[in-house]
Design a protein around this motif. Structure first.
Motif, PDB file in Angstrom:
ATOM      1  N   GLN A 259       0.824  -1.205   0.000  1.00  0.00           N
ATOM      2  CA  GLN A 259       0.000   0.000   0.000  1.00  0.00           C
ATOM      3  C   GLN A 259       0.860   1.256   0.000  1.00  0.00           C
ATOM      4  OE1 GLN A 259      -0.629  -2.182   2.765  1.00  0.00           O
ATOM      5  NE2 GLN A 259       0.257  -1.080   4.496  1.00  0.00           N
TER       6      GLN A 259
ATOM      7  N   TRP B 209      -0.568   8.119 -11.176  1.00  0.00           N
ATOM      8  CA  TRP B 209       0.151   6.958 -10.647  1.00  0.00           C
ATOM      9  C   TRP B 209       1.580   7.311 -10.276  1.00  0.00           C
ATOM     10  CZ3 TRP B 209      -3.397   4.034  -9.112  1.00  0.00           C
ATOM     11  CH2 TRP B 209      -4.565   3.882  -9.841  1.00  0.00           C
TER      12      TRP B 209
ATOM     13  N   LEU C 284       1.238   8.921  -6.946  1.00  0.00           N
ATOM     14  CA  LEU C 284       0.977   7.914  -5.920  1.00  0.00           C
ATOM     15  C   LEU C 284       2.287   7.298  -5.417  1.00  0.00           C
ATOM     16  CD1 LEU C 284      -1.642   6.434  -4.711  1.00  0.00           C
ATOM     17  CD2 LEU C 284      -0.970   4.556  -6.197  1.00  0.00           C
TER      18      LEU C 284
ATOM     19  N   LEU D 113       3.512   1.518  -9.308  1.00  0.00           N
ATOM     20  CA  LEU D 113       2.462   0.520  -9.107  1.00  0.00           C
ATOM     21  C   LEU D 113       2.583  -0.520 -10.215  1.00  0.00           C
ATOM     22  CD1 LEU D 113      -0.087  -0.055  -7.287  1.00  0.00           C
ATOM     23  CD2 LEU D 113      -1.414   0.879  -9.177  1.00  0.00           C
TER      24      LEU D 113
ATOM     25  N   ALA E 149      -2.056  -4.580  -9.974  1.00  0.00           N
ATOM     26  CA  ALA E 149      -3.253  -3.939  -9.450  1.00  0.00           C
ATOM     27  C   ALA E 149      -4.385  -4.927  -9.203  1.00  0.00           C
ATOM     28  CB  ALA E 149      -3.720  -2.864 -10.427  1.00  0.00           C
TER      29      ALA E 149
ATOM     30  N   TYR F 149      -6.714   5.321  -6.801  1.00  0.00           N
ATOM     31  CA  TYR F 149      -6.378   4.270  -5.850  1.00  0.00           C
ATOM     32  C   TYR F 149      -7.442   4.240  -4.758  1.00  0.00           C
ATOM     33  CZ  TYR F 149      -3.144   1.046  -3.541  1.00  0.00           C
ATOM     34  OH  TYR F 149      -2.566  -0.067  -2.986  1.00  0.00           O
ATOM     35  N   ASP F 150      -7.668   3.056  -4.210  1.00  0.00           N
ATOM     36  CA  ASP F 150      -8.623   2.848  -3.124  1.00  0.00           C
ATOM     37  C   ASP F 150      -8.427   3.900  -2.024  1.00  0.00           C
ATOM     38  OD1 ASP F 150      -9.540   1.825  -0.524  1.00  0.00           O
ATOM     39  OD2 ASP F 150      -9.924  -0.047  -1.562  1.00  0.00           O
TER      40      ASP F 150
END
Length: 439
Positions: free
Chosen positions: A104, A136, A139, A150, A153, A390-391
């Motif tokens: 995460q 991304w 992130l 990332l 996924a 992203y979540d």
């Protein structure tokens, strides 16, 4: 959520997604040579990840391709489910692996703040810039430096359904939230309960995913980012609107199996098998990882169990991911070359051809994927472009977004039980968020 990624690992370990292990050479460009290929001959690189079983086996195929391209020798170490428990002692002893795969973004930011990560070199960030949308890259960044990419996924903007039930009821997979509410009523009137709902204390992460899909669609990606960072409060009108929308389904107990009393006890695994094994309902929320649970029933993914995109509740088609982020803990040439490779389309194409894999790398086309469901999902993701996110709960402090019985999980469980209390739910969410972000 963290739970869902564990389930995703189970999905791949069980071998339930269609695999095409012989595709790597054709789809992945395995015989191509990287610029400077062979320059790492004699260099040893250690990479640590949580993957085991077939998931590890497929990743090892990607690493073999890197070895062939560069001449390096790669050693793989399994961290187990608790990545931090594995890496923490090695970092303290100043003996980290060259590269680690983190589950995460929060953990990446934690390590970056401690100075444990190496900022990626220009040649690596060029790969990221070429193959990923700016979101991304952001992130994988902290304090203005890029540390991660990332690479794998979990897609979380889908609903699973029984096509035979839809056919019998005369309904089509819904494209909008209004269509979903209407289809649910039609399915119910035809004699089948529309949904199962996993709202048990340990599995209320599913409720956060419902909320996040609706919120992303209605409020849009920018406001989604602001809420994730707690730059706006959970008492904001946009949150009220999302809750009111959810209440159109959550507030009708006859739309889900067993009503409220059963839903608030139901675990995620059971919510899936009740649809596709016991046939208690027509639909269930679950990301691509739900294939693991479907595989324990007689239903077959792609025929008896199909997916449709999480319906639009606003102007944005929601596209939400969880996933794993590669980072470098050493700045040697071996670590950086492996990071560069993992960010490349070549690595992604090899992995996609092996099955059980999705990537936001836009250089990996849908036709590279072995799994027909994956082809459908990756097409949805790529169509979302810059709006993919992203979540949210995995971007917030764990005390708020990732802890059973607390924060977001429990507030939304309470809302399932009392869907008329929008303001009370907002107040609880804000109080829990403020406490978690402060600490």
């Amino acid at each position: 959520m963290r739970v869902s990624r564990r389930v995703l690992s189970t999905a791949v370990a069980a071998g339930l997604l269609v695999s095409a292990a012989g595709c790597g050479g054709d789809d992945g460009g395995g015989d191509e040579t990287l610029p400077g290929g062979g320059a790492l001959k004699g260099v040893k690189v250690e990479v640590a990840a949580k993957w085991t079983g077939p998931e590890e086996k497929n990743f090892r195929e990607v690493l073999k391709a890197f070895e062939k391209k560069t001449g390096a020798t790669v050693a793989y170490a399994s961290t187990g489910e608790n990545t931090d428990a594995f890496l923490g002692p090695r970092l303290q002893a100043n003996q980290p692996p060259d590269v680690a795969i983190l589950p995460q973004p929060g953990l990446m930011k934690q390590y970056a703040a401690k100075g444990s990560l190496k900022a990626l070199g220009t040649d690596v960030t060029q790969q990221i810039d070429a193959n990923f949308t700016p979101y991304w890259k952001e992130l994988g960044s902290a304090e203005g430096k890029t540390y991660g990419v990332l690479i794998k996924a979990a897609y979380k903007s889908i609903m699973w359904y029984r096509p035979q039930v839809f056919s019998d009821a005369g309904v089509q997979p819904p494209a909008t939230w209004a269509d979903l509410v209407k289809a649910a009523g039609t399915v119910r009137d035809s004699g089948t309960t529309p949904f199962t709902l996993a709202a048990g204390p340990q599995d209320a992460w599913t409720l956060t995913d419902w909320f996040e899909n609706v919120y992303l669609s209605q409020a849009g990606p920018d406001k989604y980012d602001q809420l994730a960072e707690h730059e706006i409060k959970w008492t904001d009108p946009s949150v009220a609107k999302a809750l009111e929308t959810l209440a159109e389904i959550w507030g009708k107990p006859d739309l889900f199996a067993g009503g409220v009393s059963q839903a608030t006890k139901t675990k995620f695994d059971a919510s899936v098998t009740e649809v596709f094994g016991q046939q208690k309902a027509a639909m269930v929320y679950g990301g691509d990882f739900a294939a693991a649970n479907i595989g324990t029933t007689k239903s077959k993914v792609g025929t008896d169990a199909k997916v449709f995109a999480f319906p639009k509740a606003g102007d944005t088609a929601p596209a939400m991911l969880g996933g794993d982020i590669a980072v470098a803990l050493k700045d040697g040439k071996g670590a950086m070359e492996l990071m560069k490779f993992l960010a490349s389309p070549e690595a992604g194409k090899i992995w996609a051809g092996l099955g059980g894999y999705l990537s936001p790398n836009k250089g990996v086309p849908p036709e590279a994927y072995a799994d027909p469901v994956a082809k459908q999902l990756i097409a949805q993701l790529q169509q979302a472009g810059d709006a993919a996110r992203y979540d949210m709960s995995d971007l917030t402090p764990a005390a708020f977004g990732g802890t059973p019985g607390k924060g977001m999980w429990e507030a939304l469980r309470g809302f399932v039980q009392k869907p008329s209390d929008v303001k009370g739910t907002q107040a609880k969410l804000e109080a829990e968020a403020a406490k978690a972000y402060k600490s």
